[in-house]
Design a protein around this motif. Structure first.
Motif, mmCIF file in Angstrom:
data_model
loop_
_atom_site.group_PDB
_atom_site.id
_atom_site.type_symbol
_atom_site.label_atom_id
_atom_site.label_comp_id
_atom_site.label_asym_id
_atom_site.label_seq_id
_atom_site.Cartn_x
_atom_site.Cartn_y
_atom_site.Cartn_z
ATOM 1 N N UNK A 290 8.818 -0.503 -5.048
ATOM 2 C CA UNK A 290 8.130 -0.965 -3.840
ATOM 3 C C UNK A 290 7.840 0.192 -2.895
ATOM 4 N N UNK B 264 -2.702 -7.759 7.863
ATOM 5 C CA UNK B 264 -1.676 -6.899 7.263
ATOM 6 C C UNK B 264 -0.612 -7.781 6.633
ATOM 7 N N UNK B 265 0.064 -7.268 5.626
ATOM 8 C CA UNK B 265 1.097 -8.099 5.017
ATOM 9 C C UNK B 265 1.852 -7.396 3.915
ATOM 10 N N UNK B 266 2.662 -8.177 3.248
ATOM 11 C CA UNK B 266 3.502 -7.674 2.165
ATOM 12 C C UNK B 266 3.550 -8.744 1.080
ATOM 13 N N UNK B 267 3.005 -8.392 -0.089
ATOM 14 C CA UNK B 267 2.932 -9.345 -1.191
ATOM 15 C C UNK B 267 4.147 -9.152 -2.097
ATOM 16 N N UNK C 68 1.188 -0.395 -5.454
ATOM 17 C CA UNK C 68 1.984 0.018 -4.307
ATOM 18 C C UNK C 68 1.420 -0.550 -3.013
ATOM 19 N N UNK D 127 9.249 -7.048 -6.416
ATOM 20 C CA UNK D 127 8.783 -5.822 -5.787
ATOM 21 C C UNK D 127 7.703 -6.166 -4.796
ATOM 22 N N UNK D 128 7.369 -5.203 -3.968
ATOM 23 C CA UNK D 128 6.469 -5.458 -2.844
ATOM 24 C C UNK D 128 5.195 -4.626 -2.993
ATOM 25 N N UNK D 129 4.097 -5.199 -2.548
ATOM 26 C CA UNK D 129 2.845 -4.449 -2.421
ATOM 27 C C UNK D 129 2.370 -4.633 -0.987
ATOM 28 N N UNK D 130 2.040 -3.536 -0.315
ATOM 29 C CA UNK D 130 1.511 -3.655 1.045
ATOM 30 C C UNK D 130 0.090 -4.197 0.994
ATOM 31 N N UNK D 131 -0.269 -5.005 1.979
ATOM 32 C CA UNK D 131 -1.621 -5.556 2.069
ATOM 33 C C UNK D 131 -2.283 -5.082 3.359
ATOM 34 N N UNK D 132 -3.503 -4.587 3.218
ATOM 35 C CA UNK D 132 -4.263 -4.147 4.393
ATOM 36 C C UNK D 132 -5.706 -4.619 4.227
ATOM 37 N N UNK D 133 -6.207 -5.396 5.182
ATOM 38 C CA UNK D 133 -7.639 -5.750 5.157
ATOM 39 C C UNK D 133 -8.177 -5.583 6.576
ATOM 40 N N UNK E 229 4.310 -12.345 2.968
ATOM 41 C CA UNK E 229 3.930 -12.686 4.344
ATOM 42 C C UNK E 229 2.704 -11.872 4.755
#
Lengths: 432, 432
Positions: A381, B118-121, A348, B390-396, B108
């Motif tokens: 998602x 930050x992004x969306x995989x 997620x 589907x989407x996975x949020x990205x946070x670093x 992105x």
């Protein structure tokens, strides 16, 4: 206190399956109660809604005016916060808004050489209902995470329902509603609030989609009205999966596991790590830190029943197990998380690197905290702006386009035995 | 033969509501049968699947090999088509692919000034099951419309199930499966096929999402396994709404109404037109053309029970009524359809101008023909590539980012009474 597993043991897959197993409690009694409530709200509207609110929430109400919060009440709630809370809520709202702006889809079209135009038109959903739980699980962050994407999408009306058991409101929830631009708030909850949003009452207008978390009655009601209105996902218990290379303070990992476990006794906290020594350190940290936690009873139960520290051969195997689990929250507590991203297939949200604990994402990093649970990240998602927008296909055939495709469509329609389809296409073929 | 309504009559809204009313037949008996079938497939796998196929489809099978079609069979089906059909199917497949390529979402990311990323995989769904009805409703176009978006999304394995009542296969369906790159085909159907895809059997692997239309047993089974796997929408009867300015051959409009009505007796065909004289002409065309149609009985029943010719004040009012209906298919049979687009709020697909009859879109224009029915275009979209991604949020978080946001998150966590969330964030604040 917490289960220890090793991926090298022959019964590992069996034990892992048992650990992950989760059947949502959907019992017939709840379903019947919910069906009755829905039928009553459909038949009697406001009157039934008031009766249920008195009965279930213990509120004092004689008309819907007693169950309606006005704009001033929300604004006052925000203004009365102390400065630190006000700033924190504002920073969180701004960051959530900025991230979600990037998810906005726009209409596109293209024209073929013969003049035919094709495209995809984007429109926002008209009216959205937002369910916010009352009582102990009243989370202002949930208001931001559900309301802001709807507002960014351009939803024209956003209606919030929140039960107020014994009439008690949560000022932070109301402040969050103010900040995220909720249009109206009704202090109703349970299946009756879902039914009111889905079918409308004399006071509450019928919405097009309902989002937001709730208890088993709310979830059952959402499932029942699905089709009549859109709904977001029906969430299972929250989970965290941490992949760690062991090069971090074990207290941090213990606390990250706690942060999931403190939600409720069904929450799931799992660590995957190739370093057996580090796993032992984390276990020691758990033992040391647990007594200091206010919610230690919940945490202990969640860790015991559903938690696990899993020793893996290496990081590669940890990623493989993670893909199998498709976790809601995935922390990559490793030196170089970016190099692992390609290999991660389902999650997620992915929290990358040692600075990025899940709770930063829960509140204020920007991405949504409403995420697919129980392995549903395999096919769904995070909540996003796209959940509040919808698409319409656009087709405008040129004369030439209709000529060429008319015959193609007619041939395929003939093959399917659909004569009117064929004839309708053939009419458009111009005699030349 | 078909209902005439006028928007100026005082009972118009009441009559329109009655016309649009649609309750899907979800009876308890069907639900119980489906529950039993699912439980049996879960318990006995292939064995139960073979038994049900013998019982319900009248096939001759002693092992799963008898219910499996190999790649050669599919290719041969395609090669054996006559050239006209082969070309039509190929052109349709190519156009569908080109359109859907434009729906592909990409990962992105962005980096904030302090280095936080930050992004969306985006990832494709792993394994998808495609249900294709057998017998009379076997539509090769449905295979293309469901399979091609999955392939464009990058789904790694696409498994098709199609019942073959009495062992009879449909060569066009198999050819379409070949063309759209289906990986394997099992000749099973009904609730048992849905259960096999959702839970897996010894032969059929468990999928992540199931798409495709089916009868009430299939629809009920899809609803039952939702959560275990993803599903596409559960469709109601198909509908067309035509807005026409009256400047077109009335035969064309009659045939367009027929093209929807011929699907089945529950299908809905509605015309909105401000020109009373033209409505009379369309009615005359219906009377004239109906006897020439092979499926005249179905068409007549659908038009009588669910069709309507509605006289509106003007085109603006017609658009307003259309938005209220949120039709699956909307034809804008008018001089300047582009000028109307902004005003159209809800529709599955919009067919613009006189050249663009619905059937061109059903087969080969490019956009998908799997569309939201029964007013669900208010909150949902055509089937698309996005349904297979589907989407996975990205946070670093950078060090600075964790410092700033650590305090914000901790403040909000304190407000929600979640101590571990707060502590987990505070650990990441670096002492400077």
């Amino acid at each position: 206190m917490i289960t220890n597993l090793s991926s090298t043991k022959s019964d590992f897959q069996h034990k892992l399956s048992k650990l992950l197993a989760w059947e949502s409690v959907s019992n017939k009694e709840v379903a019947n109660t919910v069906d009755n409530i829905i039928a009553n709200i459909k038949a009697k509207g406001d009157e039934a809604l008031i009766d249920y609110s008195i009965k279930f929430d213990g509120v004092n109400a004689s008309s819907m005016a007693d169950l309606t919060l006005n704009a001033t009440t929300l604004k006052t709630a925000f203004n009365n916060l102390d400065n630190k809370e006000k700033t924190a809520l504002q920073v969180a709202a701004d960051r959530v808004r900025i991230y979600h702006e990037k998810q906005k889809q726009v209409t596109w079209t293209y024209r073929e050489d013969n003049g035919t135009m094709l495209g995809q038109k984007i429109t926002p959903i008209g009216r959205v209902g937002l369910y916010v739980p009352g009582g102990k699980a009243a989370y202002p962050s949930s208001v931001l995470m559900n309301a802001i994407p709807a507002r960014v999408a351009g939803v024209s009306e956003l209606i919030m329902v929140v039960p107020t058991p014994n009439g008690i409101t949560n000022p932070l929830v109301l402040a969050a509603a103010y900040l995220s631009g909720v249009d109206s708030v009704y202090t109703v909850g349970g299946a009756q609030a879902i039914a009111a949003l889905a079918y409308g009452t004399q006071t509450i207008p019928k919405v097009d989609k309902i989002v937001g978390p709730g208890n088993i009655y709310v979830a059952t009601a959402k499932r029942a009205v699905f089709g009549q209105v859109g709904i977001d996902m029906i969430a299972g218990p929250s989970e965290i999966l941490i992949i760690c290379d062991g090069k971090i303070d074990p207290d941090w990992i213990a606390m990250d596991l706690f942060s999931q476990a403190e939600h409720d006794e069904d929450a799931q906290s799992i660590l995957l790590c190739p370093d057996a020594g580090f796993i032992a350190q984390v276990e020691a940290s758990i033992t040391k830190l647990l007594p200091t936690m206010n919610r230690k009873t919940i945490i202990a139960k969640a860790l015991k029943e559903r938690g696990a520290l899993i020793h893996t051969k290496d990081i590669t195997e940890a990623i493989k197990i993670s893909n199998q689990i498709a976790p809601e929250h995935l922390e990559l507590c490793v030196e170089d998380p970016e190099s692992m991203l390609d290999a991660i297939k389902h999650a997620g949200a992915i929290f990358m690197g040692r600075n990025t604990c899940e709770s930063l994402g829960d509140y204020c990093a920007g991405p949504n905290h409403v995420l697919p649970t129980s392995g549903t990240a395999r096919f769904s998602s995070p909540l996003g702006v796209y959940d509040f927008q919808k698409k319409s296909s656009l087709i405008m055939m040129s004369d030439k386009g209709a000529n060429t495709l008319g015959e193609i469509a007619a041939t395929l329609a003939d093959g399917e035995g659909l004569q009117a389809h064929a004839q309708s296409a053939r009419y458009r073929i111009q005699k030349s």
